[in-house]
Design an enzyme around this catalytic site. Structure first.
Site, mmCIF file in Angstrom:
data_model
loop_
_atom_site.group_PDB
_atom_site.id
_atom_site.type_symbol
_atom_site.label_atom_id
_atom_site.label_comp_id
_atom_site.label_asym_id
_atom_site.label_seq_id
_atom_site.Cartn_x
_atom_site.Cartn_y
_atom_site.Cartn_z
ATOM 1 N N ASP A 100 0.861 -1.176 0.000
ATOM 2 C CA ASP A 100 0.000 0.000 0.000
ATOM 3 C C ASP A 100 0.903 1.234 0.000
ATOM 4 O O ASP A 100 1.626 1.487 0.968
ATOM 5 C CB ASP A 100 -0.894 -0.031 1.249
ATOM 6 C CG ASP A 100 -1.929 1.090 1.270
ATOM 7 O OD1 ASP A 100 -1.722 2.114 0.605
ATOM 8 O OD2 ASP A 100 -2.935 0.933 1.990
ATOM 9 N N HIS A 101 0.834 1.999 -1.090
ATOM 10 C CA HIS A 101 1.755 3.142 -1.223
ATOM 11 C C HIS A 101 1.433 4.263 -0.244
ATOM 12 O O HIS A 101 2.241 5.191 -0.062
ATOM 13 C CB HIS A 101 1.706 3.686 -2.650
ATOM 14 C CG HIS A 101 3.060 3.965 -3.221
ATOM 15 N ND1 HIS A 101 4.039 4.632 -2.518
ATOM 16 C CD2 HIS A 101 3.609 3.664 -4.421
ATOM 17 C CE1 HIS A 101 5.126 4.756 -3.261
ATOM 18 N NE2 HIS A 101 4.899 4.162 -4.417
ATOM 19 N N ARG A 102 0.281 4.190 0.436
ATOM 20 C CA ARG A 102 -0.010 5.177 1.474
ATOM 21 C C ARG A 102 0.815 4.916 2.722
ATOM 22 O O ARG A 102 1.080 5.830 3.510
ATOM 23 C CB ARG A 102 -1.503 5.124 1.830
ATOM 24 C CG ARG A 102 -2.449 5.479 0.712
ATOM 25 C CD ARG A 102 -3.891 5.209 1.092
ATOM 26 N NE ARG A 102 -4.134 3.806 1.407
ATOM 27 C CZ ARG A 102 -5.297 3.306 1.797
ATOM 28 N NH1 ARG A 102 -6.345 4.116 1.935
ATOM 29 N NH2 ARG A 102 -5.439 2.018 2.063
#
Length: 476
Positions: free
Chosen positions: A446-448
């Site tokens: 998850d790039h968040r």
């Protein structure tokens, strides 16, 4: 005088709102004991046998095998106590002896248990009754009718009533309109699904008890099947024999475990901005290390357990990946313990059993727990608790004979490590070309939660442990 008690589909916990009848274990007319399993159902989490809290004679079953029922819907009725000798007069709500949805009183014939391991059923509120033709008392919204002889099954044993599907056996149904301004309780899952699909629930007619709107109702209301050339479109959008394509295409309902997988993966794709990186690694030394460990004696250690131990060591170095995102609070929640899920293929579909507190287990204990959960998964015996609560997933898709994959993250987790097949390939080793055992590792995140540097560092550490297992000793 016998008392006819109705047993409804209990709340199976873990947010489950419905279940599919897989197999009936009793027939109408059978004598059942208290807490005897009467039906096998499949939920979105697992296959479970449901025990009945009453002892007596089964007078009716509701739902054929393959029918999906919401929690709270009737499963069966049981006549308990002394057999009735019959009566000639009207039988109203006061003298039918029927207890709608409540447990047996203390000291009576009911145990109070509903599903072993899942708690007990709280007493349900009594539903209003209306007088039905012929002197019988009927519950509103498709409740079962009580006859003048409570000790017998319904005199119209094969009839199907107005408020229930054709799966109801041995019962007559009567329906009354819902009072104006009242509305059945709708589960958060159904509300969320309707919100995601832009559906106003005020315009949906529920098919559940007392007009309860189920997930299937929402899916039917938002379905938009493609028109078939030369045929009129089906107005309701509900699949029917007349609306199927002429080429014999098969329609398979997305329900039970398959439906749960579809819902979860769809949500992951909608909500998580994922990215994937991958690397090839020389697994020759890892395989040799495992052979040496197993040569030292029993119990044997599986390759997946060794990879799981490497994964927990990598998460100790990169704890930001053992996390979830609270979208409402706009916060990243880093989790203290590693509950490691691993993908397991079964005859009923893909499941992800969870090894609790995997970070506290060595390779031997991980191997034992993975083996136990895998066996339970294939037998359909996993509990909801063993299928939920994961914080990170290990996906060994190499067992399908493929090298790589870009998997979908197991929502609400933040990352997944994928392992391809291990095959001999040409490899430069110590400055020379050699044939080595090579595996492709992929990491979806998850790039968040993190950027490429953290994701790359995690994957590189895993690859280093695979290529040089001695690296792992630094964290043991």
């Amino acid at each position: 005088m016998a008392v006819v008690r109705e047993f409804t589909l209990p709340d199976l916990g873990e947010g489950l709102t419905e279940a599919e009848i897989v197999r009936w274990l009793v027939q109408v007319g059978d004598v059942v004991a208290v807490d005897q399993p009467v039906v096998e159902v499949e939920t979105a989490k697992a296959m479970v046998e449901v025990p009945c809290p009453y002892g007596g004679v089964v007078t009716a079953r509701f739902g054929e095998e393959g029918t999906e029922l919401p929690v709270g819907a009737p499963l069966l009725t049981v006549a308990v106590g002394e057999p009735a000798t019959g009566s000639d007069g009207d039988s109203g709500p006061e003298d039918t002896g029927r207890d709608s949805g409540t447990l047996a009183p203390p000291g009576g014939e009911g145990s109070g248990n509903v599903l072993v391991g899942y708690g007990t059923q709280a007493p349900a509120a009594r539903r209003p009754r209306v007088r039905a033709p012929g002197g019988r008392a009927a519950r509103t919204q498709g409740g079962p009718v009580a006859t003048g002889e409570a000790g017998k099954a319904s005199e119209a044993g094969e009839a199907v009533g107005a408020g229930r599907s054709a799966g109801a056996v041995g019962s007559v149904r009567a329906a009354a309109p819902v009072e104006a301004g009242t509305r059945a309780v709708i589960s958060p899952l159904v509300r969320r699904l309707a919100r995601e699909r832009g559906l106003d629930l005020a315009h949906v007619c529920g098919s559940g008890p007392d007009g309860l709107i189920t997930r299937a109702d929402v899916e039917r209301a938002t379905a938009s099947p493609a028109p078939v050339p030369g045929r009129a479109a089906v107005a309701s959008g509900t699949p029917s024999a007349a609306g199927r394509p002429e080429d014999g295409a098969e329609r398979i309902p997305l329900r039970g475990m398959r439906g749960a997988v579809a819902e979860k993966l769809g949500r992951s794709r909608r909500e998580i901005p994922d990215a994937t990186c991958w690397v090839d690694a020389d697994a020759t030394e890892l395989l040799a290390a495992r052979r040496a460990m197993n040569a030292a004696g029993d119990p044997k250690i599986s390759l997946l357990a060794v990879l799981a131990r490497i994964t927990t060591a990598a998460l100790a170095r990169y704890p930001e990946l053992n996390a979830t995102v609270d979208t409402e609070a706009r916060e990243i929640v880093r989790l203290p313990g590693v509950h490691l899920g691993f993908a397991a293929q079964t005859d009923r579909g893909l499941v992800v059993p969870v090894v609790r507190n995997a970070h506290t287990l060595n390779a031997v204990r991980l191997s034992e727990e993975i083996a136990r959960l895998t066996e339970a998964a294939r037998a359909g015996a996993l509990t909801p608790a063993e299928l939920t609560g994961g914080t990170f997933t290990l996906n060994n898709y190499g067992v399908f004979g493929v090298d790589g994959s870009t998997p979908i993250i197991n929502h609400p987790e933040a990352a997944m490590l994928g392992v391809g097949r291990i095959v001999p390939k040409p490899w430069v080793w110590e400055g020379e070309l050699a044939v080595r055992q090579v595996v492709q590792l992929s990491f979806t995140f998850d790039h968040r939660v993190c950027d490429g540097g953290t994701a790359g560092g995690f994957l590189r550490y895993v690859a280093d442990c695979v290529e040089r297992p001695a690296v792992l000793l630094r964290s043991v």
